[in-house]
Design a protein around this motif. Structure first.
Motif, PDB file in Angstrom:
ATOM      1  N   ASN A  27      68.692  47.456  62.207  1.00  0.00           N
ATOM      2  CA  ASN A  27      68.869  48.116  63.336  1.00  0.00           C
ATOM      3  C   ASN A  27      68.544  49.483  63.153  1.00  0.00           C
ATOM      4  OD1 ASN A  27      69.541  47.515  66.034  1.00  0.00           O
ATOM      5  ND2 ASN A  27      71.672  48.549  65.826  1.00  0.00           N
ATOM      6  N   VAL A  28      68.851  50.182  61.870  1.00  0.00           N
ATOM      7  CA  VAL A  28      68.567  51.641  61.808  1.00  0.00           C
ATOM      8  C   VAL A  28      66.950  51.947  61.875  1.00  0.00           C
ATOM      9  CG1 VAL A  28      68.587  53.480  60.289  1.00  0.00           C
ATOM     10  CG2 VAL A  28      70.758  52.216  60.580  1.00  0.00           C
ATOM     11  N   PHE A  29      66.458  51.122  61.151  1.00  0.00           N
ATOM     12  CA  PHE A  29      64.956  51.175  61.206  1.00  0.00           C
ATOM     13  C   PHE A  29      64.497  50.969  62.444  1.00  0.00           C
ATOM     14  CE2 PHE A  29      65.506  49.886  56.475  1.00  0.00           C
ATOM     15  CZ  PHE A  29      65.241  51.212  56.002  1.00  0.00           C
ATOM     16  N   GLY A  30      64.978  49.877  63.224  1.00  0.00           N
ATOM     17  CA  GLY A  30      64.253  49.497  64.489  1.00  0.00           C
ATOM     18  C   GLY A  30      64.603  50.649  65.562  1.00  0.00           C
ATOM     19  N   ALA A 251      60.155  42.845  68.149  1.00  0.00           N
ATOM     20  CA  ALA A 251      60.402  44.277  68.267  1.00  0.00           C
ATOM     21  C   ALA A 251      61.168  44.601  69.939  1.00  0.00           C
ATOM     22  CB  ALA A 251      58.944  45.127  68.347  1.00  0.00           C
ATOM     23  N   GLY A 252      62.073  45.350  69.737  1.00  0.00           N
ATOM     24  CA  GLY A 252      62.814  45.623  70.871  1.00  0.00           C
ATOM     25  C   GLY A 252      64.407  45.926  70.499  1.00  0.00           C
ATOM     26  N   LYS A 253      65.288  45.911  71.686  1.00  0.00           N
ATOM     27  CA  LYS A 253      66.572  46.063  71.344  1.00  0.00           C
ATOM     28  C   LYS A 253      67.538  44.886  70.824  1.00  0.00           C
ATOM     29  CE  LYS A 253      67.739  49.310  75.231  1.00  0.00           C
ATOM     30  NZ  LYS A 253      68.570  49.499  76.404  1.00  0.00           N
ATOM     31  N   VAL A 342      60.064  46.981  61.582  1.00  0.00           N
ATOM     32  CA  VAL A 342      60.979  46.363  60.738  1.00  0.00           C
ATOM     33  C   VAL A 342      61.744  45.317  61.793  1.00  0.00           C
ATOM     34  CG1 VAL A 342      63.084  46.194  59.427  1.00  0.00           C
ATOM     35  CG2 VAL A 342      61.464  48.086  59.052  1.00  0.00           C
ATOM     36  N   ARG A 343      61.481  44.111  61.681  1.00  0.00           N
ATOM     37  CA  ARG A 343      62.114  43.160  62.420  1.00  0.00           C
ATOM     38  C   ARG A 343      63.052  42.220  61.878  1.00  0.00           C
ATOM     39  NH1 ARG A 343      57.410  44.253  62.736  1.00  0.00           N
ATOM     40  NH2 ARG A 343      56.523  42.551  61.379  1.00  0.00           N
ATOM     41  N   TYR A 344      64.069  41.688  62.471  1.00  0.00           N
ATOM     42  CA  TYR A 344      65.102  40.808  61.828  1.00  0.00           C
ATOM     43  C   TYR A 344      65.758  39.836  62.597  1.00  0.00           C
ATOM     44  CZ  TYR A 344      68.173  43.734  64.428  1.00  0.00           C
ATOM     45  OH  TYR A 344      68.699  44.461  65.699  1.00  0.00           O
TER      46      TYR A 344
END
Length: 1018
Positions: A27-30, A251-253, A342-344
């Motif tokens: 989330n930080v990277f995103g 990618a996105g919130k 970065v995606r998770y």
């Protein structure tokens, strides 16, 4: 090319750490891109629908062009995003054309997306890669993951049957934690292990790893059925391949999803037993029929009828020991998101399922974290972790259902009148008297690096996977609640406590897989070329230890507290390795002519050095007729493709046997030397066979795919023919047992398997608010034994050659004898008979019913035909999803405690036994009742039942709550639903579920599930 896997961690605390790390770090990277946003911003809201039918689209990606800022639409197609007034929004969704809209200061932007037939031709996950659906020349089926999520079955294998063509599955048990289905891709084609392999995120994993997946983890589901699609798995692909990819982040919130379910389970079917009064009457009749005196007096019958003395004349339905209902709870929490860099996607779920046996419970924890990162513009990294902890608890008695099915209703009460327990099956069901517990902890990991190379279209990929599984079993028998026997004077004596014992084992398994891929994709004018070259190797290791103790005097379930006299310990370890090289070349010309060739060269230590390598090639062709000029403007035909494939695959599974080319020796028993010195004995095992090699499957498939009238109608049809040779087996039937040593494994048998599949789909909308879709699938697969090890016999009718595998054999029943004259004029039957007994056909006309009259009476209890009808209906915010599923060309033989009255003189009797033959009931469905019924209990077609069925497998009613009316910025979507699984079954089988394969009634019954759930997106 998205792939995932799992690593192993030993402590549940690490799961929480990994989950938090995934959420926080990604989330930080995103969100680093948000630091550069300008201070002047505005909020934009809107609704996204399909332009064709105005239906809301959930999951549409809404991005600010040129940035990594974005969001997705909720269940109702709503979105909200904060942007600069001069920004441009990009709306994209699978199957629809991407649309860009300039904000220009607007606060509300509603969007209608147009279907894009080019994008509807999305990629399909195949072995070691992906292909455009239109360009797949092989037989590949997909299952809609929404259908899996709508099925509340706790076991993934039980959610597959009826969903797509090609899968034949039977659920034999409803036991929590062991309620899996036996899955076969296009039926059974071998006497060995006929199950498919399961590939999860590109790594071959075990049956249980697949069955205990949570449906909410799955992104896509593919079934590889022919040589073209499965040849890249070589020696492991002969029985088909089931491919699963798990969800990855976009990618996105951050999107958070919470799911909770509460279910109530009950038995789908159960036998109707006679009560003690009916039982005693029928028992007397059986005695009289065989010339004996009745044992129950009129006074006894009256006491049974009135229940006046439950100690001496009890009336018990022993199935009442079981619970009528059992609770199941499931909770899931997932989060996904990130930036372009970065995606998770992470998830955590918990299942808590009670059984109908007291103390029977299954708990499962699933964790998954998939992280993708763009390390550079040309380098991408994927790092996946997952884990599972499942624990099964049960009562100590392993054969509880056997005893429940084997006792008569007037044997003894559950409890005596003084409140103490009798020694019946109810006593065995007491949790206080011991347990059988199993714990499985599985941890999986996978790391992948994808590197674009300087050559245009060329990429290299390296994958490493490490899996670790611990399995612990602990069975403790220590009766703490006493049981009593009633004396003739009405007093009670405590029965001996019985044996106390503890068995415990530990199994440690690990697997390491290493792969390197070289992929090439390029266009040359009208030609599209893609190629794959891959090296893979897998090493497996295992260690097993077990211990047994008895003579426990204290209720302490530890080995140290057992007696010293009968101690036993065991232990062994081992390793195995495979190595393979894979190649595949795809060529498409003018988007309509498709050519694909692939191969796999496999090596296994299973075989002698000269026989370790096997080569498995395949070739396939596809022709997209609909892209020819004469069909391009057709108003009815949207898509039409012909395809065909042929190839060779293998199978090397034979029940765990290893190093078949070496002479084996085993430790068994003891040897005594000299003055009584006892030493462990080493005995000779199976003879070696240096020439043993792979089981080979030659697969042929032709098929057609078509859609019509703007994709309102879709059709798929396949014909397949598999010829399997060199099937591994032993000559146990034709070589005398006096040889005194285990026979070697040989490449013996040959079996053909052929059939066809068909899928017919339809979807449409009526007006703006009503939509519906449905899909019917049909699979027919019949095998035939070409050669099998069987002795010569004077009765050709019982030879298996030319018959289906696992066929059923016995006498051919002609009905019931009605008169003594019929008996006198018939062949000599089995034992003493009278009117009302079963009459058997004298097939060889020798006047005697014996083994020479036995014949093939029916197919096995695995169906040759499976079919399903699934679909959904939507009206505004309401949605109904359903699945009807059925099977035919299947038989089940019922005997013993499951069907016959008074079996062995001790078992119960059933309601259907009341329709027995008597002089006044000559049109009966059952023979006359007897205690010793040698003739009537001979194996015959009389007791073979057609186990065909049609089942309302799943039904769900859901409502998408319009959360936008609540004026909140927290909840983005909410869905409430009620559903059922195994709801109702139409079948001729009485008393048992038609899928239950235990013909003597000893099995755990299948369960029906009623479920209510809530799904919330944040």
């Amino acid at each position: 090319m998205r792939k995932i896997t799992k690593l192993n961690v030993k402590m549940a605390a690490r799961w929480l750490f990994i989950l938090c790390f995934s959420f926080v770090s990604a989330n930080v990277f995103g969100n680093t891109d948000n630091l550069n946003e300008t201070a002047i911003q505005q909020e934009v809201t809107g609704n996204v629908v399909a332009a064709k039918d105005n239906m809301p689209l959930a999951g549409v990606t809404v991005m600010v062009k040129g940035t990594q800022q974005g969001t997705v639409t909720d269940f109702d197609g709503n979105y909200e995003i904060t942007v600069n007034p001069d920004a441009t929004l990009v709306f994209s969704f699978v199957g629809f054309a991407t649309k860009e809209i300039a904000v220009n200061g607007q606060s509300v932007i509603d969007v209608g997306l147009d279907e894009d037939l080019g994008q509807l031709d999305e990629v399909v996950v195949v072995g070691y890669g992906e292909q455009k659906r239109s360009n797949v020349p092989g037989a590949v089926s997909e299952i809609d993951t929404e259908q899996l999520e709508a099925n509340p079955a706790p076991n993934m294998t039980s959610a597959l049957v009826g969903q797509t063509a090609g899968i034949i599955a039977t659920q034999r048990s409803g036991s929590p934690g062991d309620d899996f289905s036996n899955i076969y891709v296009r039926g059974i084609g071998t006497t060995g292990d006929a199950s498919p392999i399961f590939v999860i995120d590109g790594i071959v994993r075990g049956y249980r790893d697949f069955e205990q997946l949570n449906a909410n983890e799955i992104e896509s589901f593919s079934v590889l059925k022919d040589a073209a699609s499965a040849a890249v798995f070589g020696v492991r692909g002969g029985n088909g391949v089931i491919l699963v990819t798990t969800k990855r982040g976009d990618a996105g919130k951050m999107q958070i999803n919470l799911t909770t379910n509460l279910g109530v389970q009950e038995r789908t079917n159960e036998p109707t037993y006679l009560n003690s009064y009916q039982y005693a009457q029928l028992y007397n009749e059986a005695l009289v029929n065989q010339g004996d005196d009745p044992i129950y007096t009129q006074e006894d019958l009256e006491k049974y009828r009135t229940g006046s003395n439950p100690d001496t004349h009890p009336d018990v339905n022993w199935m009442d020991v079981l619970k009528n209902t059992a609770i199941m709870k499931e909770y899931g929490l997932s989060a996904s998101g990130g930036s372009e860099k970065v995606r998770y996607a992470t998830s955590l779920s918990f299942l808590d399922q009670d059984g109908i046996v007291p103390s029977n419970n299954f708990k499962r924890y699933n964790f998954r974290s998939n992280i993708d990162a763009n390390v550079t513009e040309t380098t991408r990294l994927a790092f996946d972790l997952s884990g599972r902890d499942d624990r099964t608890n049960n009562v100590a008695a392993p054969e509880l259902f056997r005893w429940l099915a084997s006792i008569r209703p007037n044997e003894q009460p559950v409890k005596w009148s003084n409140g103490t327990y009798s020694g019946g099956p109810a006593y065995l069901a007491l949790p206080e008297n011991g347990y059988r517990n199993r714990a499985i902890m599985a941890f999986k990991s996978r790391i992948q690096i994808l590197q674009e190379l300087p050559v245009d279209g060329l990429t290299a990929k390296a994958i490493a996977s490490y899996d670790k599984t611990f399995r612990d079993q602990k069975n403790f028998l220590f009766p703490q609640i006493p049981n009593y026997q009633r004396n003739s004077d009405g007093t009670f004596t405590q029965a001996p406590r019985g044996k106390t014992e503890l068995y415990q084992d530990h199994n440690d398994y690990q697997s390491i897989t290493l792969e390197t891929h070289l992929n090439y994709e390029q266009e040359f004018g009208k030609s599209d070329v893609s190629a794959l070259l891959l090296y893979t190797q897998t090493e497996e290791k295992w260690k097993f230890m077990s211990a047994y103790r008895d003579q426990f005097t204290l209720a302490i379930d530890e080995l140290d507290f057992g007696g010293a006299a009968n101690r036993t310990n065991r232990g062994y370890s081992g390793r195995s390795a495979r190595r393979g090289v894979v190649g595949r070349l795809n060529y498409t010309f003018d988007d309509k002519y498709i050519l694909e060739g692939s191969f796999r060269a496999d090596a296994s230590e299973q075989f002698a050095p000269g026989n370790r390598w096997g080569f498995f090639p395949s070739g396939s062709l596809g022709y997209l007729i609909s892209r020819e000029p004469f069909l391009e403007d057709s108003e009815s035909i949207d898509f039409l493709k012909l395809r065909g494939s042929y190839g060779v695959l293998g199978n090397d599974r034979i029940g765990g046997a290893r190093f078949l080319y070496l002479q084996s020796f085993n430790q068994s028993g003891n040897a005594v030397f000299g003055n009584g010195d006892v030493q462990p004995a080493i005995v000779e095992g199976d003879l070696a066979n240096p020439d043993v090699t792979w089981e080979t499957v030659k697969k042929f498939n032709v098929g057609v795919d078509a859609t019509f009238w703007d994709e309102k109608l879709s059709v798929t049809f396949d014909y397949f023919y598999d010829k399997r040779t060199d099937i591994l087996g032993r000559r146990n039937l034709t070589v005398p047992s006096l040889l005194g040593v285990g026979l070697p494994v040989e490449n013996l048998s040959r079996i053909d398997n052929k059939g066809f599949e068909a899928v017919l789909g339809h979807r449409n909308s009526i007006g703006e608010d009503f939509t519906y879709s449905m899909s019917a699938n049909f699979t027919y697969a019949r095998n035939e034994i070409v050669f099998i090890d069987e002795p010569e016999t004077s009765n050709p009718r019982i030879r298996q050659t030319g018959r289906p595998l696992y066929g059923q054999y016995g006498y051919k029943a002609l009905g019931l004898f009605q008169t003594q004259e019929e008996i006198d004029n018939a062949a000599e039957q089995v034992g003493d008979i009278a009117p009302g007994d079963i009459r058997y056909a004298d097939l060889n006309d020798d006047g005697v019913i014996d083994d020479l009259d036995r014949t093939f009476i029916g197919t096995s209890n695995t169906p040759e035909i499976i079919f399903g009808l699934n679909g959904n209906v939507g009206y505004k915010n309401f949605q109904i999803t359903y699945l009807f599923q059925g099977a035919t060309n299947v038989n089940q033989y019922y005997s013993g405690e499951a069907y016959w009255p008074f079996f062995l003189g001790t078992s119960a009797a059933f309601e259907h036994n009341l329709d027995r033959w008597t002089p006044n009931n000559r049109d009966a469905s059952e023979p006359r009742v007897l205690i010793d019924a040698n003739n009537n209990h001979a194996g015959s077609s009389f007791w073979l039942r057609d186990a065909s069925y049609v089942r309302l497998k799943n039904l769900e009613l859901a409502y998408n709550i319009p959360v936008d009316s609540f004026n909140n910025n927290f909840i983005k979507g909410a869905r409430i639903y009620v559903s059922g699984n195994n709801i109702y079954t139409w079948t001729d089988i009485e008393g048992y579920d038609p899928e239950n394969g235990n013909g003597r009634g000893w099995g755990y019954p299948q369960l029906r599930l009623w479920n209510v759930g809530l799904n919330i997106n944040f």
